[in-house]
Design a protein around this motif. Structure first.
Motif, short mmCIF file in Angstrom:
data_model
loop_
_atom_site.label_atom_id
_atom_site.label_comp_id
_atom_site.label_asym_id
_atom_site.label_seq_id
_atom_site.Cartn_x
_atom_site.Cartn_y
_atom_site.Cartn_z
N LYS A 145 0.83 -1.21 0.00
CA LYS A 145 0.00 0.00 0.00
C LYS A 145 0.87 1.27 0.00
CE LYS A 145 -3.31 2.44 2.97
NZ LYS A 145 -4.00 2.41 4.30
N ASN A 146 1.95 1.26 0.77
CA ASN A 146 2.82 2.43 0.91
C ASN A 146 4.15 2.27 0.17
OD1 ASN A 146 0.85 3.43 2.65
ND2 ASN A 146 1.88 2.68 4.48
N ARG A 147 4.13 1.53 -0.93
CA ARG A 147 5.38 1.17 -1.62
C ARG A 147 6.18 2.39 -2.09
NH1 ARG A 147 1.06 -0.37 -4.52
NH2 ARG A 147 0.69 0.52 -6.61
N LEU A 148 5.54 3.52 -2.27
CA LEU A 148 6.26 4.71 -2.72
C LEU A 148 7.09 5.36 -1.61
CD1 LEU A 148 3.56 6.41 -5.00
CD2 LEU A 148 5.51 4.98 -5.69
N ILE A 149 6.67 5.14 -0.37
CA ILE A 149 7.39 5.76 0.76
C ILE A 149 8.02 4.73 1.70
CG2 ILE A 149 5.92 7.81 0.76
CD1 ILE A 149 4.57 6.57 3.32
N TYR A 150 7.63 3.46 1.56
CA TYR A 150 8.09 2.44 2.51
C TYR A 150 9.55 2.09 2.25
CZ TYR A 150 7.54 -1.36 5.87
OH TYR A 150 7.65 -2.17 6.98
N GLN A 151 10.35 2.19 3.33
CA GLN A 151 11.75 1.78 3.27
C GLN A 151 11.91 0.54 4.14
OE1 GLN A 151 13.17 5.94 4.34
NE2 GLN A 151 14.69 5.43 2.79
N ASP A 152 12.15 -0.57 3.49
CA ASP A 152 12.15 -1.85 4.20
C ASP A 152 13.51 -2.13 4.84
OD1 ASP A 152 11.60 -4.30 5.20
OD2 ASP A 152 11.10 -5.25 3.30
N TYR A 153 13.58 -1.89 6.16
CA TYR A 153 14.79 -2.18 6.92
C TYR A 153 14.67 -3.52 7.66
CZ TYR A 153 15.68 2.80 6.14
OH TYR A 153 15.88 4.03 5.55
N GLY A 154 13.52 -4.16 7.50
CA GLY A 154 13.34 -5.48 8.11
C GLY A 154 12.87 -5.48 9.54
N PHE A 155 12.43 -4.33 10.07
CA PHE A 155 11.98 -4.27 11.46
C PHE A 155 10.62 -4.95 11.63
CE2 PHE A 155 14.94 -0.63 11.39
CZ PHE A 155 15.72 -0.96 12.50
N ILE A 156 10.49 -5.71 12.70
CA ILE A 156 9.20 -6.35 13.00
C ILE A 156 8.18 -5.30 13.40
CG2 ILE A 156 7.99 -7.92 14.59
CD1 ILE A 156 10.52 -9.62 14.72
#
Length: 387
Positions: free
Chosen positions: A283-294
């Motif tokens: 849903k937020n793929r334009l702003i989401y930065q995936d650092y792997g946090f739970i």
């Protein structure tokens, strides 16, 4: 050869020491205020002997504030944690506030002792340990650099503070935790009225005894669903509560590095949370930065401790629980439940990540006293019903 000069009614000596390797200028040591020419000559002769023996130290006029600020910069580059640097900066301000413009070489043992005693009347013994440690490091560096002759912290022991009855009573109340029935009520309400991730966060805290920084630093790579485990190898440090300006540090102590077994309920909850998080990523793929946090925010950065604390206050109010519960209280709650279940003290120590068994024993003693009090009350109630 020393130069002896009369200035008014007093005498001054001036001794050539050498040449500055950087400026190539002559360096001399001088001191005045001697009542007689003989006293000035004797003092000058002592300096010359020290120079010959290689024991002479030319004390510096550098202000304490300037030296302390330079020292903390060097300290920050020595591989210590950001949190340690921040603590040293806070501690040294207690010295800078009174000695700031004063030459570091002129700070005496008496001055240091008076300052520590003055501060000891205002702060806890634990905090004073940090202030004194900071003072020792600063002056040790000044000695090593040859900026002063006598270390004012040498052989000084921190005075033991005599606690008042009020302080002892307050200390006794510091270990605050949920009773089992209160926790069940709170978690049920967190499930029905909690905001995003509330129920999961407070359930994990309750079921693992993790510190809040350890929990917020967890990544999916730390989670293993078979067998159910959480690996604790870092902690989140974010004193400014700026969601971008966080640091991942090594845990509090060596013993804090551990792998915790979790039950099927938590494994199931975490798996469901991952599915929801994947939907948020999409849903937020334009702003989401995936650092792997739970426990990530909707932009991928780790959740803020301040947010958890605010959410906790909201739920406590809804649950009408008036205890001063904090995120750390869930750690004490977990400890009390382990003891009530008959888990051994060594196992409790390992699960909580206490390096020092005395830390566990102090909590154990408090919890045991609480459990004994409850047992006594139950017995009294039983006997009342029989009479």
């Amino acid at each position: 050869m020393a130069e002896i000069i009369q200035r008014g009614k007093t005498w001054t000596y001036k001794v050539y020491i050498g040449t500055d390797p950087l400026t190539k200028k002559r360096i001399s040591d001088s001191k005045g205020g001697f009542k007689t020419q003989k006293e000035a000559k004797a003092a000058a002769r002592l300096v010359e002997l020290q120079k010959q023996n290689g024991t002479f130290v030319k004390e510096s006029d550098i202000p304490f504030k300037q030296f302390a600020q330079d020292w903390v910069k060097t300290y920050s580059r020595s591989g210590v944690k950001v949190s340690s640097v921040r603590a040293r900066e806070k501690e040294m301000k207690h010295f800078i506030s009174v000695w700031g413009p004063y030459p570091i070489s002129r700070i005496t043992k008496k001055m240091y002792q008076d300052r520590i005693i003055d501060l000891s009347e205002q702060y806890s013994h634990n905090y004073m340990d940090g202030i004194h440690a900071c003072g020792r490091m600063i002056f040790r560096q000044a000695i090593e650099l040859g900026l002063m002759k006598v270390n004012p912290t040498e052989n000084f022991k921190l005075p033991k503070k005599q606690q008042t009855v009020e302080e002892l009573e307050k200390e006794e109340d510091e270990i605050i935790f949920f009773e089992k029935e209160e926790l069940a009520h709170f978690l049920k309400l967190a499930h029905s009225h909690g905001l995003e991730m509330d129920h999961l966060i407070f359930t994990v805290l309750s079921y693992t005894g993790l510190r809040i920084g350890e929990l917020l630093a967890l990544k999916w790579s730390d989670f293993n669903d078979n067998p159910g485990t959480l690996r604790v190898i870092k902690t989140l440090y974010n004193p400014t509560n700026n969601f971008k300006k966080y640091h991942l540090l090594t845990p509090k102590t060596k013993g804090s590095v551990r792998t915790i077994r979790i039950n099927d309920k938590l494994v199931s909850m975490l798996k469901k949370h991952k599915i929801i998080q994947n939907e948020v990523k999409l849903k937020n793929r334009l702003i989401y930065q995936d650092y792997g946090f739970i426990f990530a925010r909707e932009d991928g950065h780790p959740q803020l401790r301040k947010v958890v604390e605010t959410r906790l206050k909201r739920l406590l109010k809804l649950a009408r629980i008036e205890k001063k519960i904090t995120p750390h209280s869930f750690r004490h709650t977990h400890t009390s439940l382990l003891l009530e279940a008959g888990v051994g003290i060594k196992e409790v120590q390992q699960r909580l990540g206490h390096t020092d068994i005395n830390t566990t024993m102090n909590i154990y003693a408090h919890m045991t006293a609480n459990m004994e009090e409850k047992a006594s009350q139950k017995f009294d109630k039983l006997m009342e019903d029989l009479l």
